[in-house]
Design a protein around this motif. Structure first.
Motif, PDB file in Angstrom:
ATOM      1  N   SER A  21      10.595  11.733  18.158  1.00  0.00           N
ATOM      2  CA  SER A  21      10.884  11.005  17.010  1.00  0.00           C
ATOM      3  C   SER A  21      11.932  11.621  16.162  1.00  0.00           C
ATOM      4  O   SER A  21      12.738  10.612  15.410  1.00  0.00           O
ATOM      5  N   LEU A  22      12.494  12.706  16.054  1.00  0.00           N
ATOM      6  CA  LEU A  22      13.544  13.348  15.637  1.00  0.00           C
ATOM      7  C   LEU A  22      14.673  12.687  15.955  1.00  0.00           C
ATOM      8  O   LEU A  22      15.755  12.310  15.227  1.00  0.00           O
ATOM      9  N   PHE A  23      14.992  12.468  17.369  1.00  0.00           N
ATOM     10  CA  PHE A  23      16.130  11.862  17.841  1.00  0.00           C
ATOM     11  C   PHE A  23      16.220  10.231  17.671  1.00  0.00           C
ATOM     12  O   PHE A  23      17.357   9.855  17.209  1.00  0.00           O
ATOM     13  N   THR A  24      15.120   9.855  17.726  1.00  0.00           N
ATOM     14  CA  THR A  24      15.163   8.339  17.611  1.00  0.00           C
ATOM     15  C   THR A  24      15.399   7.959  16.052  1.00  0.00           C
ATOM     16  O   THR A  24      16.263   7.090  15.753  1.00  0.00           O
ATOM     17  N   SER A  25      14.805   8.761  15.176  1.00  0.00           N
ATOM     18  CA  SER A  25      14.856   8.455  13.710  1.00  0.00           C
ATOM     19  C   SER A  25      15.992   8.670  13.377  1.00  0.00           C
ATOM     20  O   SER A  25      17.034   8.038  12.509  1.00  0.00           O
ATOM     21  N   GLY A  26      16.889   9.927  13.878  1.00  0.00           N
ATOM     22  CA  GLY A  26      18.237  10.345  13.260  1.00  0.00           C
ATOM     23  C   GLY A  26      19.185   9.338  13.850  1.00  0.00           C
ATOM     24  O   GLY A  26      19.892   9.197  13.048  1.00  0.00           O
ATOM     25  N   THR A  27      19.040   8.757  15.157  1.00  0.00           N
ATOM     26  CA  THR A  27      19.966   7.855  15.616  1.00  0.00           C
ATOM     27  C   THR A  27      19.958   6.587  14.905  1.00  0.00           C
ATOM     28  O   THR A  27      20.995   6.001  14.456  1.00  0.00           O
ATOM     29  N   ALA A  78      13.418   2.996  11.764  1.00  0.00           N
ATOM     30  CA  ALA A  78      13.612   4.428  11.843  1.00  0.00           C
ATOM     31  C   ALA A  78      12.521   5.306  11.185  1.00  0.00           C
ATOM     32  O   ALA A  78      12.335   6.030  11.488  1.00  0.00           O
ATOM     33  N   LEU A  79      12.122   4.537  10.105  1.00  0.00           N
ATOM     34  CA  LEU A  79      11.174   5.234   9.234  1.00  0.00           C
ATOM     35  C   LEU A  79       9.951   5.354  10.065  1.00  0.00           C
ATOM     36  O   LEU A  79       8.800   5.973  10.006  1.00  0.00           O
ATOM     37  N   ALA A  80       9.585   4.109  10.746  1.00  0.00           N
ATOM     38  CA  ALA A  80       8.503   3.876  11.508  1.00  0.00           C
ATOM     39  C   ALA A  80       8.309   4.604  12.658  1.00  0.00           C
ATOM     40  O   ALA A  80       7.156   5.124  13.188  1.00  0.00           O
ATOM     41  N   THR A  81       9.212   5.295  13.181  1.00  0.00           N
ATOM     42  CA  THR A  81       9.337   6.214  14.358  1.00  0.00           C
ATOM     43  C   THR A  81       8.957   7.767  14.017  1.00  0.00           C
ATOM     44  O   THR A  81       9.145   8.293  14.870  1.00  0.00           O
TER      45      THR A  81
END
Length: 399
Positions: A216-222, A381-384
């Protein structure tokens, strides 16, 4: 022999300020690329997609190299990686001022400045996270604030340098400024925690990579970075396309930097009360609002300033709280490795965002399509971030 630094001590605060200054130079230089954008593109006859690729390559290494630098700094010391990175950064800037084509710039600026920054940005942030316990959130906020100050100062400075001597002269001056700042910061960041806080999530050294929280951290940050770096790359050229003066357009970057300071200090000040997850999600939720304003602004300068303010607050809060959230979830053990892995996502977003937006802008001959595309990405991004709601209080089991 590397000296020790007492936790939460005055010496630790000196290290935090030095890290803030060094990182601010790196971020400020990278984030003011939009100020140099048109001058470089015009001289080399390059389209926006290929010019934005230079920015994207820089960001890929700037953040992505943290996945290499983090473990190396855990093993060999942050100050050693800082020396290597500072040297690459200064040499890369100086050589960029001498390039004969945009393709050579991919190497000197993209690889030189990018890897140079990547050697120390994540490691120095991790070091500050380990030097504090009682005031960790505030200390990380101070480090993150340096990024905003760097952008705030270097944006108008770069505009002035370009106006007086051209973009090549501008990069030579920035190289000298960077060398002075890095030399001054080095003694302060040389040290290790006297009593390391080794709070751990109980995971194996790379076990955190397989958890839903990290995904979640990685995907939303990306995805957040895709939007953020589209703004930094194109806020100046899109504004000048709409009739805004180059000086006024460059000031928008400075406004983003100033507003980000408010976001870093303001949102991190409520982290202890609301929790790092809530503040992280709030920062992500604010960012799409900024892009709606940008979409409707056109050449309306007050609306462009509003866009810069909202974006600055959201991104400032995000980058300040993300390291604290990482520590809340995974602890401080092997923090350089963990910080580098998260930063790698920022680099991927930095490579994809400006290059994609530039290509879309070239194909559509306008600004609306790339901005709408980014809006959709930011909502995703928010949804992840759903897995983060429980992660900070319930770390994943050992795998």
């Amino acid at each position: 022999m590397v000296p020790t630094i007492e936790i939460d001590s005055t010496r630790a605060w000196v290290a935090a300020v030095a890290a803030s200054t060094a990182n601010g130079m790196a971020f400020g230089t990278a984030y003011t690329f939009g100020t140099f954008f048109d001058s470089m593109a015009d001289e080399f006859g390059a389209q926006r997609g290929s010019t934005a690729l230079l920015f994207g390559i820089t960001l890929l290494f700037f953040f992505g190299f943290g996945v290499v630098a983090g473990p190396l700094s855990d093993r060999f010391g942050r100050h050693r990686l800082f020396v290597v990175g500072a040297t690459l950064f200064v040499v890369g800037l100086w050589l960029t001022a001498r390039v004969s084509s945009i393709e050579v710039g991919y190497v000197t600026y993209g690889v030189g400045v990018g890897i140079g920054s990547g050697c120390f940005v994540a490691p120095l942030t991790a070091q500050v996270g380990q030097l504090f316990v009682r005031h960790r959130g505030l200390a990380l906020g101070v480090v993150a604030t340096g990024n905003g100050v760097g952008t705030l100062v270097l944006s108008p400075l770069s505009e002035s340098l370009i106006a007086s001597g051209g973009w090549r002269s501008g990069y030579r001056v920035l190289a000298v400024v960077a060398a002075v700042i890095f030399l001054a910061a080095l003694p302060a960041v040389r040290g290790r925690p006297a009593a390391p806080d080794t709070a751990s999530s109980g995971l194996a050294p790379t076990g955190f990579l397989r958890t839903p929280a990290f995904a979640s951290l990685f995907t939303s940050g990306t995805l957040m970075s895709v939007g953020l770096f589209v703004a930094f790359a194109f806020v100046v050229p899109f504004a000048t396309d709409e009739g805004v003066s180059s000086a006024g357009a460059s000031r928008l970057v400075a406004v983003i930097g100033l507003a980000s300071i408010v976001g870093r200090l303001g949102l991190t000040s409520i982290t202890d009360r609301l929790g790092s997850v809530a503040v992280y999600r709030a920062a992500l939720a604010i960012q799409p609002v900024a892009f709606v304003v940008w979409l409707i602004a056109g050449g309306n300068y007050p609306l462009l300033v509003l866009f810069a303010v909202v974006l600055g607050v959201s991104y400032g809060g995000f980058v300040a709280v993300a390291p604290a959230l990482l520590i809340d979830v995974f602890g401080t053990e092997d923090l350089g490795r963990k910080m580098g892995a998260v930063f790698c996502g920022f680099g991927i977003g930095g490579l994809i965002g400006p290059t994609l937006a530039g290509s879309v802008a070239d194909a559509t001959s306008g600004r609306s399509a790339p901005i709408v595309l980014v809006l959709v990405i930011l909502v995703v991004a928010l949804a992840t971030t759903s897995p983060l709601r429980r992660a900070a209080t319930a770390p994943a089991p050992v795998r």
